[in-house]
Scaffold this motif. Structure first.
Motif: not given
Length: 257
Positions: A74-93
């Motif tokens: 009936d509505e969106p869903a939310a989650g949390h973000l962790l610093a270790s999962r954030l790639l630097e701009d230009g960093e490969p996945l």
């Protein structure tokens, strides 16, 4: 609510995000609704913090009506973000350790002020935002075979896996609701639009602010929010190069190894 089951599911999902072993979906049959699903998600968050992780913000999922219909939401869903999962701009996945990753193209908000009120609007969001930027979110289910139900999706942190945020711009310089996007992966091209994100990505952030308040939390200054995908989630694999063009918001690229 079965607290032992909440802790067990949280532990298994957290471990799956740090290994190559997905969680047996049969265990999800005991999830008895969204309240329990968010409790499991909270358990994975607490395990991450106990392991030395740092929470840096949130993601909003199911911001498009077809996606909500798929999960009977009936509505969106939310989650949390962790610093270790954030790639630097230009960093490969690194594809290793992911199960069936999908790429999403998003508008990332960085808040300059808290959003504490129960009636937060998109206008409030725009006023409180310090910067916006193009972003990739990589979503991936830790349930073997993927989430079949809304509680499974929510319990698994709404499929949050990795993210990359590109160069930021001042929010006043971009009319967010009018942004169009193109995701290019090799010869594949996927169109998208901010209109798919609740009509305006700021509306998704406003929903998140109101949602968090139900659980006694709020969006704080400095939080990063991934507001929902403009393009259809698209399968990716090692060797791919992703390029997202969000017009006046800018471009972002990501290589998959």
């Amino acid at each position: 609510m079965n607290k032992e089951l909440v802790a067990e599911l949280g532990r298994r999902l957290w471990q799956a995000g740090n290994s190559a072993t997905a969680v047996d979906p049969a265990l999800a049959d005991r999830l008895d609704g969204l309240e329990m699903a968010y409790a499991v998600q909270s358990a994975t968050h607490d395990l991450a913090i106990a392991a030395g992780e740092r929470a840096i913000g949130y993601k909003v999922g199911l911001t498009a009506q077809p996606a909500r219909e798929t999960f009977g939401a009936d509505e969106p869903a939310a989650g949390h973000l962790l610093a270790s999962r954030l790639l630097e701009d230009g960093e490969p996945l690194a594809a290793a350790g992911l199960f069936a990753p999908l790429a999403e193209v998003e508008v990332a908000f960085t808040l300059g002020e808290a959003l504490p009120g129960p009636r937060v609007t998109a206008r409030d969001v725009r006023a409180a935002t310090a910067a916006v930027a193009p972003a990739f979110e990589i979503v991936d289910s830790r349930w073997r075979g993927g989430a079949r139900t809304l509680p499974m999706l929510v319990a698994d942190n709404t499929n949050a896996a990795r993210a990359m945020v590109g160069p930021s711009v001042a929010p006043a310089s971009v009319e967010l609701s009018k942004i169009t996007a193109t995701l290019t992966i090799g010869s594949r091209t996927v169109p998208g639009s901010a209109a798919a994100v609740m009509g305006d990505p700021a509306e998704a952030v406003a929903w998140l602010a109101r949602h968090l308040l139900r659980g006694g939390r709020r969006l704080e200054a400095g939080d990063i929010v991934l507001s929902g995908t403009l393009c259809a989630p698209t399968a990716i694999s090692a060797g791919d190069r992703l390029v997202a063009d969000l017009g006046e918001l800018g471009r972002i690229a990501l290589d998959v190894n």
